[in-house]
Design an enzyme around this catalytic site. Structure first.
Site, PDB file in Angstrom:
ATOM      1  N   GLU A 172       0.792  -1.236   0.000  1.00  0.00           N
ATOM      2  CA  GLU A 172       0.000   0.000   0.000  1.00  0.00           C
ATOM      3  C   GLU A 172       0.826   1.290   0.000  1.00  0.00           C
ATOM      4  O   GLU A 172       0.589   2.187   0.804  1.00  0.00           O
ATOM      5  CB  GLU A 172      -0.975  -0.004   1.182  1.00  0.00           C
ATOM      6  CG  GLU A 172      -1.893  -1.222   1.169  1.00  0.00           C
ATOM      7  CD  GLU A 172      -2.847  -1.282   2.355  1.00  0.00           C
ATOM      8  OE1 GLU A 172      -2.776  -0.420   3.244  1.00  0.00           O
ATOM      9  OE2 GLU A 172      -3.683  -2.202   2.384  1.00  0.00           O
ATOM     10  N   GLU A 277      -6.135 -10.659  -1.557  1.00  0.00           N
ATOM     11  CA  GLU A 277      -6.918 -10.489  -0.314  1.00  0.00           C
ATOM     12  C   GLU A 277      -8.414 -10.458  -0.633  1.00  0.00           C
ATOM     13  O   GLU A 277      -9.158  -9.614  -0.143  1.00  0.00           O
ATOM     14  CB  GLU A 277      -6.486  -9.204   0.415  1.00  0.00           C
ATOM     15  CG  GLU A 277      -5.000  -9.160   0.703  1.00  0.00           C
ATOM     16  CD  GLU A 277      -4.561  -8.002   1.609  1.00  0.00           C
ATOM     17  OE1 GLU A 277      -5.426  -7.380   2.240  1.00  0.00           O
ATOM     18  OE2 GLU A 277      -3.349  -7.744   1.668  1.00  0.00           O
TER      19      GLU A 277
HETATM   20  C1  GLA Z   1      -4.838  -4.687   4.271  1.00  0.00           C
HETATM   21  C2  GLA Z   1      -3.607  -5.477   4.638  1.00  0.00           C
HETATM   22  C3  GLA Z   1      -3.942  -6.787   5.271  1.00  0.00           C
HETATM   23  C4  GLA Z   1      -5.075  -6.680   6.259  1.00  0.00           C
HETATM   24  C5  GLA Z   1      -6.246  -6.049   5.584  1.00  0.00           C
HETATM   25  C6  GLA Z   1      -7.450  -5.931   6.473  1.00  0.00           C
HETATM   26  O1  GLA Z   1      -5.422  -5.054   3.109  1.00  0.00           O
HETATM   27  O2  GLA Z   1      -2.770  -5.708   3.549  1.00  0.00           O
HETATM   28  O3  GLA Z   1      -2.809  -7.275   5.934  1.00  0.00           O
HETATM   29  O4  GLA Z   1      -4.672  -5.956   7.370  1.00  0.00           O
HETATM   30  O5  GLA Z   1      -5.856  -4.752   5.215  1.00  0.00           O
HETATM   31  O6  GLA Z   1      -7.367  -6.580   7.648  1.00  0.00           O
END
Ligand code: GLA
Length: 394
Positions: A172, A277
């Protein structure tokens, strides 16, 4: 725009109705039970296309629940640690590393021959303040922070050399408008902190795959910035193996077209593309935030928690159709995609029950709170089966 054919959709809905009837008595709050053995395994259904992964919490990888362990081993051939390898948990103080949980996570992955991901080396969240400060609490200078970063990466990546197969090196780093996020890493080191992190990680384990990971990579500006970032590393001869698109989605965002456009753009870079994710929130938006900014927060209100007891059939079907549309586009671009990882295993454990509002009941994954496959699960399996059938010579 990639959507399923009417026949495929009809077939999915038929399966849905059967599975809704079958799962009718598994209320979201019922206790966990074993999954019936006749259910197909995700990893087998998608074996010709990509790895199927799940993010695991500590209870999962320490095998506290036998039924959950069996479910994980049956369906997934890749794992990501939800928290165990983030800076805060693993390196809480300057001279203190807590490797216990991470060791157990890696042991679980190795024992079960799963493609084991390290998540994540550098992030602006879950990183203690001391990382950026000297002994007097004053901000570190560039060289000192670079040295601290190098040391952390060397110790963590080095410890799991040959066991962790791929690392989310930087998480990020981009804002939605494509600019670099104003993190302490950027402010103190400068934009080349990203390159340095990849260089340090490669030095610590030259065999490991190294990824850039972010959310909302379907937004045009952010997608373009991620492409530029990868190209910059490649031009500098820095090892980068892939790009991870988190894909914390909703029912109608991002659009399938946007997902497809990003897969194509990333595929052209010649690096692996991963969905890292995946989950689909079914609850009303509580903030302006459309992505997955973990700092976004809103206050609880019953109107924001419409399904506290169970998910209506109509919503089960919407979720199933949405998952089917996403997997149809993933299969279409399976030549570019290496892995699809869900952020969690069952609904009850998902972070989306507590973000951005604490205490809601969300239903974002393929397995319900009793470990049972949901209509969305059957829809996803069906997409894989249909694609196999379509590929067979007539
Ligand atoms: C982000 C992070 C993850 C997790 C998610 C939500 O996407 O990359 O590690 O913390 O948030 O929990």
């Amino acid at each position: 725009m990639t959507t399923l054919s009417t026949t495929a959709r009809l077939a999915i809905v038929t399966t849905l109705c059967q599975s809704i009837l079958w799962a009718a008595d598994s209320s979201p709050l019922s206790s966990e039970t074993a999954e019936p053995p006749s259910i197909s395994a995700l990893k087998t259904a998608f074996a010709d296309h990509f790895l199927m992964g799940a993010a695991l919490n500590t209870k999962n990888f320490t095998e506290k629940d036998a039924a959950k362990s069996a479910l994980i081993k049956k369906h997934f051939n890749s794992i990501t640690p939800e928290n165990a390898l983030k800076w805060g948990p693993i390196h809480p103080e300057l001279d203190k590393y807590n490797f216990d949980q991470a060791d157990r996570y890696v042991e679980f992955g190795v024992k079960n021959q799963m493609f084991t991901i390290g998540h994540t080396l550098l992030w602006h969240q879950q990183t203690p303040d001391w990382v950026f400060q000297d002994a007097k609490g004053k901000p570190l200078d560039r060289d000192a922070l670079l040295e601290r970063m190098r040391d952390h990466i060397q110790k963590v990546v080095g410890r799991y050399k040959g066991k962790i197969n791929g690392w989310d090196v930087v998480n990020e780093a981009l804002n939605d408008d494509g600019s670099l996020r104003q993190t302490q890493w950027l402010k103190i080191i400068g934009p080349d902190y990203i390159e340095k992190a990849f260089v340090f990680a490669h030095a610590a384990d030259p065999e490991a795959e190294l990824y850039y990971n972010d959310y909302s990579l379907e937004l045009h500006a952010k997608r373009d910035a991620a492409v530029a970032l990868v190209k910059k590393l490649q031009a500098a001869g820095i090892h980068i193996s892939g790009i991870g698109s988190q894909t914390h989605a909703g029912l109608d965002r991002p659009s399938v077209q946007e997902v497809e456009d990003s897969l194509i753009a990333f595929g052209q870079l010649g690096v692996k593309v991963m969905i890292t994710e995946l989950d689909i929130s079914l609850l009303p938006n509580a903030t302006q935030n459309q992505g997955a900014d973990v700092s976004a927060r809103a206050t609880y209100d019953d109107a924001l928690n419409p399904y506290p007891d169970s998910l209506p059939q109509e919503m089960q079907e919407k979720l199933a159709a949405r998952y089917a549309d996403l997997f149809a586009v993933y299969i279409k671009h399976a030549d570019k995609i290496d892995r699809v990882t869900f952020w969690g295993v069952t609904d009850g454990e998902s972070w989306l029950n507590n973000w951005p509002v604490r205490g809601r009941v969300n239903y974002p994954l393929l397995f319900d709170r009793a470990n049972q496959p949901k209509p969305a699960f059957h829809a996803v399996i069906r997409v894989a089966t249909e694609s196999k059938r379509a590929a067979q010579p007539k």
